[in-house]
Scaffold this motif. Structure first.
Motif, PDB file in Angstrom:
ATOM      1  N   THR A  97      51.949  93.913  76.329  1.00 27.96           N
ATOM      2  CA  THR A  97      52.444  94.798  77.394  1.00 27.96           C
ATOM      3  C   THR A  97      52.897  96.134  76.808  1.00 27.96           C
ATOM      4  O   THR A  97      52.569  97.196  77.331  1.00 27.96           O
ATOM      5  CB  THR A  97      53.616  94.121  78.137  1.00 27.96           C
ATOM      6  OG1 THR A  97      53.199  92.815  78.537  1.00 27.96           O
ATOM      7  CG2 THR A  97      54.039  94.903  79.354  1.00 27.96           C
ATOM      8  N   GLU A  98      53.632  96.060  75.702  1.00 25.99           N
ATOM      9  CA  GLU A  98      54.064  97.313  75.075  1.00 25.99           C
ATOM     10  C   GLU A  98      52.877  98.036  74.446  1.00 25.99           C
ATOM     11  O   GLU A  98      52.790  99.269  74.477  1.00 25.99           O
ATOM     12  CB  GLU A  98      55.143  97.063  74.015  1.00 25.99           C
ATOM     13  CG  GLU A  98      55.858  98.351  73.623  1.00 25.99           C
ATOM     14  CD  GLU A  98      55.781  98.729  72.150  1.00 25.99           C
ATOM     15  OE1 GLU A  98      55.732  99.939  71.851  1.00 25.99           O
ATOM     16  OE2 GLU A  98      55.767  97.836  71.294  1.00 25.99           O
ATOM     17  N   ALA A  99      51.954  97.258  73.871  1.00 31.77           N
ATOM     18  CA  ALA A  99      50.765  97.882  73.277  1.00 31.77           C
ATOM     19  C   ALA A  99      49.995  98.684  74.325  1.00 31.77           C
ATOM     20  O   ALA A  99      49.560  99.815  74.081  1.00 31.77           O
ATOM     21  CB  ALA A  99      49.859  96.801  72.673  1.00 31.77           C
ATOM     22  N   LEU A 100      49.856  98.092  75.505  1.00 31.64           N
ATOM     23  CA  LEU A 100      49.142  98.785  76.593  1.00 31.64           C
ATOM     24  C   LEU A 100      49.871 100.073  76.963  1.00 31.64           C
ATOM     25  O   LEU A 100      49.252 101.135  77.113  1.00 31.64           O
ATOM     26  CB  LEU A 100      49.072  97.873  77.822  1.00 31.64           C
ATOM     27  CG  LEU A 100      48.025  96.757  77.755  1.00 31.64           C
ATOM     28  CD1 LEU A 100      48.375  95.619  78.699  1.00 31.64           C
ATOM     29  CD2 LEU A 100      46.645  97.324  78.081  1.00 31.64           C
ATOM     30  N   ARG A 224      36.155 104.835  69.115  1.00 27.80           N
ATOM     31  CA  ARG A 224      36.578 105.101  70.496  1.00 27.80           C
ATOM     32  C   ARG A 224      37.476 104.027  71.095  1.00 27.80           C
ATOM     33  O   ARG A 224      38.020 104.222  72.180  1.00 27.80           O
ATOM     34  CB  ARG A 224      35.339 105.248  71.405  1.00 27.80           C
ATOM     35  CG  ARG A 224      34.505 106.452  71.081  1.00 27.80           C
ATOM     36  CD  ARG A 224      33.360 106.617  72.080  1.00 27.80           C
ATOM     37  NE  ARG A 224      32.555 107.758  71.704  1.00 27.80           N
ATOM     38  CZ  ARG A 224      32.838 109.014  72.045  1.00 27.80           C
ATOM     39  NH1 ARG A 224      33.890 109.258  72.803  1.00 27.80           N
ATOM     40  NH2 ARG A 224      32.077 109.996  71.644  1.00 27.80           N
ATOM     41  N   CYS A 225      37.566 102.866  70.409  1.00 28.01           N
ATOM     42  CA  CYS A 225      38.290 101.733  71.009  1.00 28.01           C
ATOM     43  C   CYS A 225      39.632 101.479  70.348  1.00 28.01           C
ATOM     44  O   CYS A 225      39.777 101.579  69.133  1.00 28.01           O
ATOM     45  CB  CYS A 225      37.475 100.444  70.878  1.00 28.01           C
ATOM     46  SG  CYS A 225      36.011 100.421  71.909  1.00 28.01           S
ATOM     47  N   LEU A 226      40.597 101.087  71.176  1.00 25.46           N
ATOM     48  CA  LEU A 226      41.855 100.521  70.701  1.00 25.46           C
ATOM     49  C   LEU A 226      41.837  99.066  71.144  1.00 25.46           C
ATOM     50  O   LEU A 226      41.717  98.776  72.342  1.00 25.46           O
ATOM     51  CB  LEU A 226      43.041 101.254  71.323  1.00 25.46           C
ATOM     52  CG  LEU A 226      43.268 102.652  70.769  1.00 25.46           C
ATOM     53  CD1 LEU A 226      44.093 103.492  71.738  1.00 25.46           C
ATOM     54  CD2 LEU A 226      43.963 102.589  69.414  1.00 25.46           C
ATOM     55  N   ARG A 227      41.910  98.153  70.185  1.00 26.76           N
ATOM     56  CA  ARG A 227      41.805  96.724  70.500  1.00 26.76           C
ATOM     57  C   ARG A 227      43.195  96.085  70.445  1.00 26.76           C
ATOM     58  O   ARG A 227      43.892  96.172  69.430  1.00 26.76           O
ATOM     59  CB  ARG A 227      40.882  96.067  69.465  1.00 26.76           C
ATOM     60  CG  ARG A 227      40.521  94.642  69.772  1.00 26.76           C
ATOM     61  CD  ARG A 227      39.541  94.103  68.743  1.00 26.76           C
ATOM     62  NE  ARG A 227      40.145  93.139  67.866  1.00 26.76           N
ATOM     63  CZ  ARG A 227      40.381  91.872  68.175  1.00 26.76           C
ATOM     64  NH1 ARG A 227      40.054  91.414  69.368  1.00 26.76           N
ATOM     65  NH2 ARG A 227      40.933  91.061  67.304  1.00 26.76           N
ATOM     66  N   ILE A 228      43.574  95.422  71.553  1.00 29.42           N
ATOM     67  CA  ILE A 228      44.913  94.839  71.664  1.00 29.42           C
ATOM     68  C   ILE A 228      44.833  93.313  71.659  1.00 29.42           C
ATOM     69  O   ILE A 228      44.024  92.722  72.378  1.00 29.42           O
ATOM     70  CB  ILE A 228      45.588  95.299  72.981  1.00 29.42           C
ATOM     71  CG1 ILE A 228      45.781  96.815  72.962  1.00 29.42           C
ATOM     72  CG2 ILE A 228      46.917  94.581  73.198  1.00 29.42           C
ATOM     73  CD1 ILE A 228      46.268  97.399  74.275  1.00 29.42           C
ATOM     74  N   GLY A 229      45.682  92.685  70.826  1.00 26.17           N
ATOM     75  CA  GLY A 229      45.785  91.219  70.816  1.00 26.17           C
ATOM     76  C   GLY A 229      47.223  90.804  71.068  1.00 26.17           C
ATOM     77  O   GLY A 229      48.145  91.621  71.013  1.00 26.17           O
ATOM     78  N   VAL A 245      47.873  96.331  67.885  1.00 24.83           N
ATOM     79  CA  VAL A 245      46.803  97.266  68.260  1.00 24.83           C
ATOM     80  C   VAL A 245      46.034  97.622  67.008  1.00 24.83           C
ATOM     81  O   VAL A 245      46.639  97.883  65.956  1.00 24.83           O
ATOM     82  CB  VAL A 245      47.366  98.587  68.819  1.00 24.83           C
ATOM     83  CG1 VAL A 245      46.255  99.413  69.450  1.00 24.83           C
ATOM     84  CG2 VAL A 245      48.479  98.363  69.797  1.00 24.83           C
ATOM     85  N   THR A 246      44.714  97.655  67.136  1.00 29.10           N
ATOM     86  CA  THR A 246      43.849  98.049  66.032  1.00 29.10           C
ATOM     87  C   THR A 246      42.958  99.200  66.500  1.00 29.10           C
ATOM     88  O   THR A 246      42.397  99.119  67.596  1.00 29.10           O
ATOM     89  CB  THR A 246      42.941  96.862  65.613  1.00 29.10           C
ATOM     90  OG1 THR A 246      43.781  95.754  65.293  1.00 29.10           O
ATOM     91  CG2 THR A 246      42.065  97.220  64.422  1.00 29.10           C
TER      92      THR A 246
END
Ligand code: PMP
Ligand code: GLN
Length: 388
Positions: A97-100, A224-229, A245-246
């Motif tokens: 949630t915080e990553a987003l 271009r991508c931010l990947r969230i787990g 976040v990666t």
């Protein structure tokens, strides 16, 4: 009297809170909000305890413990063949949630546009609006396996498009995006010079031999991508709120700026435990998906036996039932979900809560990630309610 922020004031209390409290009030079997009811992997929990007793429990670095950032990078290499520089390309957050929020506040400026697929997780749009940006929606069709057309996707893009939010696997639809769909998305993203915030919290919950493909691994997407787990989902510890976040260094910089003003850090004992968890043997990850698949099958079969129509569920914690045939005159999914809690003693989430526009009114979401006896207790109540 002055009032609070008008964007946030326009939203009610989140549906997950509303339905869980209603479930408590009526002692219902809560198959609504997505949280497992087991205690998580014992070694991961023990590591958190050990660190709490013996570790350094002061502010860790705002980017996260090196051990966890290294573990996130190693996990990306092990599962997806992705080379990640842990020191410049990984940041730990207080949950996905915080990553987003950090990704959206970090990238969006007033007047920017963000492309979103509906149904969508409920935190995306309020954050986008608070950032001064404008959401543009692409409909996924439940009657056609939650698919979209290239035309509908293209129509949502324009000169102001800054980014797309992609949730794969998709809550609440339980859809796992195909590589073909991801390729279409990647092409359109490159054409419009956009970024993608990839919410992949259910990455290890894909069923029936499917493979999770992170968009960031596709051609043209690495920058271009931010990947969230989220460790909450991967280790069945949703209350821990440890996310990560990666992304490429240039993208991570603005995201880190937002994070430093949102939460700054995340509890170090939990970070240390998640680092251990991400290094667990392959059998842990396949076992997690296997047990969730078995629960999906158990709940699907029981719901069908109770007379409900169940949509295919390819991944996540969830499955959707079509309750169109059970709606009373003038009743929508929200009223139905309340009635089911009060009268049948089973709680679900109305799917219209995952829409900003054009919501369907005939679908409810069931959570499958519960102990078998809890699923069975819910099914028994539904059988009695619909059968009686
Ligand atoms: N994204 C999706 C799609 C979710 O379902 C959730 C809910 N758990 C989150 C993000 C938030 O994850 P976290 O609990 O790690 O903040
Ligand atoms: N992600 C969970 C769900 O979809 C709940 C998260 C929350 O309660 N905010 O049910």
């Amino acid at each position: 009297m002055k009032t609070g922020n008008s964007i946030l004031s326009s939203y009610g209390t989140t549906i997950f809170e509303v339905m869980s409290r209603l479930a408590e009030e009526h002692r219902a079997v809560n198959l609504g909000q997505g949280f497992p009811d087991d205690s998580g992997p014992a070694d991961v929990v023990a590591e958190a305890q050990r660190y709490l007793a013996e570790g350094w429990n002061q502010y860790p670095s705002m980017m996260g413990l090196p051990a966890l950032r290294q573990a996130v990078a190693a996990h990306a290499k092990r599962f997806y063949g992705l080379d990640v520089d842990w020191a410049r390309e990984v940041m730990v957050t207080s949950g996905a949630t915080e990553a987003l929020a950090a990704c959206l506040f970090g990238l969006l400026e007033p007047g920017d546009e963000a492309v979103l697929f509906q149904p969508l997780y409920d935190s995306y749009v309020p954050i986008i609006r608070c950032a001064g940006a404008v959401p543009r929606f692409v409909a996924l069709d439940p009657a056609k396996g939650w698919s979209f057309t290239r035309e509908s996707l293209e129509a949502a893009f324009g000169p102001k498009t800054k980014l797309v939010v992609l949730n794969n696997p998709l809550n609440p639809a339980a859809k796992v995006w195909t590589e073909a769909e991801l390729r279409v998305l990647a092409e359109v993203v490159v054409k419009h010079d956009a970024y993608v915030v990839c919410d992949e919290v259910y990455e290890h919950l894909v069923f029936d031999g499917r493979r999770h493909v992170p968009l960031i691994t596709l051609p043209g997407m690495r920058e271009r991508c931010l990947r969230i787990g989220s460790a909450g989902k991967t280790f069945s510890l949703t209350g821990w709120k440890v996310g990560y976040v990666t992304g490429a260094p240039g993208l991570m910089q603005p995201v880190a700026k937002a994070h430093q003003f949102l939460t700054f850090t995340t509890p170090p004992n939990l970070q240390s435990a998640v680092a251990l968890g991400l290094g667990k043997e392959d059998a842990y990850f396949t076992g997690l998906a296997g047990s969730m698949q078995a629960k999906r099958d158990r709940l699907s079969a029981g719901l069908r036996a109770a007379g409900l129509t169940v949509l295919p569920a390819e991944g996540t914690y969830f499955l959707i039932a079509d309750i169109g045939a059970h709606l009373r005159d003038g009743e929508d999914d929200q009223a139905f979900a309340k009635r089911l809690t009060v009268e049948a003693g089973v709680t679900t989430i109305p799917v219209s809560a995952f829409y900003e526009t054009d919501a369907p009114r005939h679908l409810v979401r069931f959570c499958v990630c519960k102990r078998d006896e809890v699923l069975d207790a819910g099914l028994e109540r539904l059988g009695a309610y619909f059968g009686g």
